[in-house]
Write an enzyme that holds these catalytic residues in place. Structure first.
Site, PDB file in Angstrom:
ATOM      1  N   LYS A  93       1.998   3.880   8.572  1.00 39.69           N
ATOM      2  CA  LYS A  93       3.422   4.138   8.326  1.00 39.69           C
ATOM      3  C   LYS A  93       3.910   5.329   9.151  1.00 39.69           C
ATOM      4  O   LYS A  93       3.161   5.923   9.899  1.00 39.69           O
ATOM      5  CB  LYS A  93       3.661   4.332   6.821  1.00 39.69           C
TER       6      LYS A  93
HETATM    7  C1  LIG Z   1       3.003  -0.698   3.416  1.00 36.64           C
HETATM    8  C2  LIG Z   1       3.923  -1.422   2.558  1.00 36.64           C
HETATM    9  C3  LIG Z   1       3.798  -1.403   1.161  1.00 36.64           C
HETATM   10  C4  LIG Z   1       2.617  -0.849   0.422  1.00 36.64           C
HETATM   11  O1  LIG Z   1       2.318   0.456   0.619  1.00 36.64           O
HETATM   12  P1  LIG Z   1       0.808   0.979   0.362  1.00 36.64           P
HETATM   13  O2  LIG Z   1       0.963   2.460   0.434  1.00 36.64           O
HETATM   14  O3  LIG Z   1      -0.027   0.429   1.471  1.00 36.64           O
HETATM   15  O4  LIG Z   1       0.365   0.512  -0.980  1.00 36.64           O
HETATM   16  C5  LIG Z   1       4.767  -2.027   0.401  1.00 36.64           C
HETATM   17  N1  LIG Z   1       5.794  -2.665   0.970  1.00 36.64           N
HETATM   18  C6  LIG Z   1       5.949  -2.731   2.307  1.00 36.64           C
HETATM   19  C7  LIG Z   1       7.122  -3.451   2.868  1.00 36.64           C
HETATM   20  C8  LIG Z   1       4.996  -2.139   3.145  1.00 36.64           C
HETATM   21  O5  LIG Z   1       5.132  -2.232   4.468  1.00 36.64           O
END
Ligand SMILES: *Cc1c(COP(=O)(O)O)cnc(C)c1O
Length: 379
Positions: free
Chosen positions: A192
């Site tokens: 992210k």
């Molecule tokens: C990455 C992501 C998540 C989940 O986040 P995590 O921290 O990996 O649990 C949820 N929704 C979207 C759209 C994502 O890209």
């Protein structure tokens, strides 16, 4: 293959992480919660503004789960969810024994379609059940049609959980993504825009809700000297070590957003002359995207052998990672038995779309290699 691999989206260290982590180790704050967690929450609250209250958690998925719990979603309850997304948006509905109801995208933002959302709500009510919540997503960092979607949700008084996992740094009419709904969530997973190695946050609009979220995330301990529990508890709190990484990362958040937007400008130039490809762009200045990932639609051409898969392979042959768009949830084996409302928009996007390398660590050499593949492929 001796060329180094170019990844879709990698995190980049700021160099400030180490000091925060070391301090945590020196002071023996090696647990869930702690001074780094408090400070990380405070900095996010100041950044998001609009009286946001942050609960730092161990993942974005945990944040969605807690939002559903706090909204009282239980066995048999229906929750509407944007179909075109990562499975983590929808899985927590199943954790609660709920029933996901999927809604198609529209073509301008690729996110949940206001018309189909209203059709879905009306039909569910007609069938006897009003959905308990709506999970919206700012896909690839680009805001959904906030005004239209929230108008529909308000009309039926259904709270929105805004999945902002990909959209930290994005905004709509200068208000930050994640602050529009009853709840917002962020992810600090490794891919992210900033990372805590693994982590997430729940955004709410009151201190009381924040405290309740911490209560659930910390095993639901009642107020007593001994351990007493009258509700189901979860081990979802962010660790003080991870929050230290987050504080170091936070210092380069703005820089990362700028770099990702520069990557977008790079792709804009590269695809300018290529007719078969359309680069995704926001539709107006109201929408400010962090362009977490750059995405394209490819018009298939049988004669020239052009399609998503052949371009993906051309990149792969040069050790460059690309990936099809999120496969819509209503097409996934685990979710296909649940209700879906739409017109194949998300399906078409999935068929023609590709995500391109967009990390904030892309170098000029990386971009040159990417450009060469594209030019050779479409020549
Ligand atoms: C990455 C992501 C998540 C989940 O986040 P995590 O921290 O990996 O649990 C949820 N929704 C979207 C759209 C994502 O890209």
């Amino acid at each position: 293959m001796d060329k180094k691999r170019i990844y879709l989206s990698l995190s980049q260290q700021s160099g400030f992480e180490q000091a925060y982590v070391e301090k945590a180790l020196e002071t023996n704050w090696i647990t869930s919660g702690g001074p780094n967690v408090d400070q990380f929450e405070k900095e996010l609250e100041d950044y998001l503004k609009d009286e946001s209250f942050i609960t730092a958690l161990n993942s974005g998925t945990s944040a969605i789960h807690l939002a559903l719990i706090l909204l009282g979603v239980n066995t048999g309850d229906e929750v509407i969810c944007q179909s075109m997304t990562f499975s983590a948006s929808a899985n927590p509905i199943l954790y609660q024994g709920g029933i996901p109801v999927f809604v198609d995208s529209e073509l301008e933002t690729w996110n949940i379609c206001p018309e189909n959302l209203e059709i879905a709500i009306k039909d569910r009510i007609k069938k006897g059940k009003k959905p308990k919540a709506i999970i919206t997503v700012h896909l690839y960092g680009s805001p959904y049609k906030i005004d239209e979607i929230h108008a529909v949700a308000d009309r039926y008084e259904i709270p929105i959980i805004e999945d902002s996992a990909e959209a930290l740094g994005s905004s709509y009419k200068e208000k930050k993504c994640g602050t529009f709904g009853a709840f917002g969530i962020l992810s600090f997973n490794g891919n992210k825009i900033i990372t805590t190695s693994s982590g997430g946050a729940l955004i709410s609009n009151s201190f009381a809700i924040k405290e309740k979220a911490i209560f659930y995330a910390n095993q639901s301990k009642d107020y007593a000297a001994h351990y007493q529990h009258s509700e189901i508890g979860y081990n979802y709190r962010m660790s003080n070590i991870c929050a230290g990484i987050g504080l170091g990362q936070f210092e380069i958040l703005n820089k990362n957003v700028i770099t990702r937007r520069e990557n977008h400008s790079f792709y804009k130039k590269v695809f300018q002359e290529i007719e078969d490809v359309k680069l995704f762009e926001v539709i107006s200045d109201d929408y400010y995207s962090n362009y977490w990932l750059n995405t394209i639609l490819i018009e298939p051409d049988k004669e020239k052998g052009i399609n998503t898969e052949s371009l993906r392979i051309a990149f792969e042959n040069q050790n460059i990672e690309t990936r099809p768009l999120w496969k819509p949830m209503h097409m996934q084996p685990i979710f296909e038995k649940y209700p879906y409302y739409g017109n194949k928009i998300a399906e078409n996007l999935f068929e023609k779309g590709l995500c391109l390398p967009s990390g904030s660590n892309l170098t000029i050499e990386d971009k040159n290699r990417i450009k060469e593949v594209i030019e050779a492929f479409f020549d």
